[in-house]
Design a protein around this motif. Sequence first.
Motif, mmCIF file in Angstrom:
data_model
loop_
_atom_site.group_PDB
_atom_site.id
_atom_site.type_symbol
_atom_site.label_atom_id
_atom_site.label_comp_id
_atom_site.label_asym_id
_atom_site.label_seq_id
_atom_site.Cartn_x
_atom_site.Cartn_y
_atom_site.Cartn_z
ATOM 1 N N THR A 8 14.268 -6.835 0.463
ATOM 2 C CA THR A 8 13.710 -6.458 -0.835
ATOM 3 C C THR A 8 12.296 -7.006 -0.970
ATOM 4 O OG1 THR A 8 15.915 -6.488 -1.820
ATOM 5 C CG2 THR A 8 14.027 -6.595 -3.330
ATOM 6 N N ILE A 9 11.359 -6.150 -1.363
ATOM 7 C CA ILE A 9 9.973 -6.573 -1.569
ATOM 8 C C ILE A 9 9.573 -6.258 -3.001
ATOM 9 C CG2 ILE A 9 9.365 -6.201 0.850
ATOM 10 C CD1 ILE A 9 7.966 -3.615 -0.059
ATOM 11 N N SER A 10 8.625 -6.998 -3.519
ATOM 12 C CA SER A 10 8.111 -6.743 -4.873
ATOM 13 C C SER A 10 6.777 -7.431 -5.034
ATOM 14 C CB SER A 10 9.086 -7.255 -5.945
ATOM 15 O OG SER A 10 9.184 -8.666 -5.891
ATOM 16 N N GLY A 11 5.993 -6.977 -6.005
ATOM 17 C CA GLY A 11 4.709 -7.594 -6.304
ATOM 18 C C GLY A 11 3.956 -6.781 -7.328
ATOM 19 N N SER A 12 2.919 -7.352 -7.906
ATOM 20 C CA SER A 12 2.122 -6.645 -8.913
ATOM 21 C C SER A 12 0.709 -7.196 -8.915
ATOM 22 C CB SER A 12 2.748 -6.784 -10.303
ATOM 23 O OG SER A 12 2.700 -8.130 -10.740
ATOM 24 N N ASP A 13 -0.206 -6.414 -9.477
ATOM 25 C CA ASP A 13 -1.601 -6.833 -9.570
ATOM 26 C C ASP A 13 -2.256 -6.108 -10.742
ATOM 27 O OD1 ASP A 13 -3.892 -8.154 -9.038
ATOM 28 O OD2 ASP A 13 -4.245 -7.291 -7.060
ATOM 29 N N LYS A 14 -3.316 -6.692 -11.286
ATOM 30 C CA LYS A 14 -4.025 -6.119 -12.422
ATOM 31 C C LYS A 14 -4.875 -4.940 -11.964
ATOM 32 C CE LYS A 14 -6.073 -8.967 -15.224
ATOM 33 N NZ LYS A 14 -7.083 -9.910 -15.759
ATOM 34 N N VAL A 15 -4.938 -3.879 -12.778
ATOM 35 C CA VAL A 15 -5.787 -2.725 -12.499
ATOM 36 C C VAL A 15 -6.539 -2.348 -13.765
ATOM 37 C CG1 VAL A 15 -4.356 -1.781 -10.640
ATOM 38 C CG2 VAL A 15 -3.894 -1.132 -13.009
ATOM 39 N N TYR A 16 -7.564 -1.519 -13.587
ATOM 40 C CA TYR A 16 -8.334 -1.004 -14.703
ATOM 41 C C TYR A 16 -8.184 0.513 -14.742
ATOM 42 C CZ TYR A 16 -10.357 -5.631 -14.184
ATOM 43 O OH TYR A 16 -10.517 -6.979 -14.061
#
Length: 401
Positions: free
Chosen positions: A147-155
Amino acid sequence: MLTSQIAPQQTEQSEEEFVYCLTLRTAITRVNELKGGCQVKNNKHGDEVYAVFLDNGYIFTAPRSIKFGNNNQLQCIRFGCMDEGVLNVKLFYSESYNGNETLAQETEYKLEKDKKETLLDFFVNEINHDNVYSGRLQINGTICDKTISGSDKVYFSSPKTNIYIIQTDKPLYKPGQEVKFRVLKLDKNLRPSSCENDVADVYVEDPKGTRLFQFLGVNLGEGIKQLQFPLADEPVLGSWRITVTTKNESESTTFDVKEYVLPKFDVKIKFPSFVLANAETIPIEVCAKYTYGKPVVGTLNLNVSLETYSYSRDKTPVLEETIKLKVTNPDDSPAVGEDIEICATVSRARVIASWSATKQVKFCSNYTSDANGYIKYALEPQNVDSTSIQLDVSLNYNFIF
């Protein structure tokens, strides 16, 4: 395109089987968590590269700016295990700084077997821009039963249907000169417009916002359109603006109008990055050229001065100095084998971006006097920003009760 790497959940199995290659130049997540056990190398740019040499891994990339009503291309690169996988991508946005997140788009992708690189088209529906404050891109999925997961800020941004290129023949003009400029309209695929009824209005405004020139009904379907206008002998000095407007679009560029005199020639002086204290000569290169490139023939008068600092007897920067101290008894006889602590307090001063910064650093070391009662103390090398050095000497005693 911003490259970022999303690490798998921190379990013993995933840490053993997934690989990471992290470069400090890019915005990579979890660098500090992965430094343990890494090998450190330097790439050709001088950046430190941390690498964990394991079996399997992936790199996920996405644009930093997500466009509404348009396809946004994402990329997933796998190495090691190439089994089928699933990747779910979600895009959230919030309407205020501490506001709740709203799901804007969700798409699920299948990663094909034995396919190392997968390009993903992520279409985002139109959203009312006035209600968008910030966004976040999140991925979840399964690769090789992990299982993989992650997030990051975008505009967010809106794609432009057309591109208008407005170019002047030079960026700076004198009063009374003629301003020549050209306009070219391209579509989003960078193809010039060929529509006969593709017209636009062009306006020229001075720094006060006064419209002084206008070109109405300019046909941009004929390729590059060249226009020009004269400046008055006493125009408003500053930044002028050229604006191209159509029914639904507008684009502008600026140029400067100033009173200036072109230099007859430029002089460049190249100094060495450092000079050794025992150097007999200092190599200096002086190059003078006219603005059109021809070298200047003439006589050079060069004045060289030494920049002085407050510490040291001869007013030159202190790099290193050895001091000999004598330790004596009350009857002035040499004190042999005495434990002495010497502390040097160095005061430093710098000017950084017009701000004056001061700092004090203290260095302490223990010494033992020799058979003649002497101690040789070597002052550590100092930078040229050292303004003063204070030495404090004390005896070390052990009291037994």
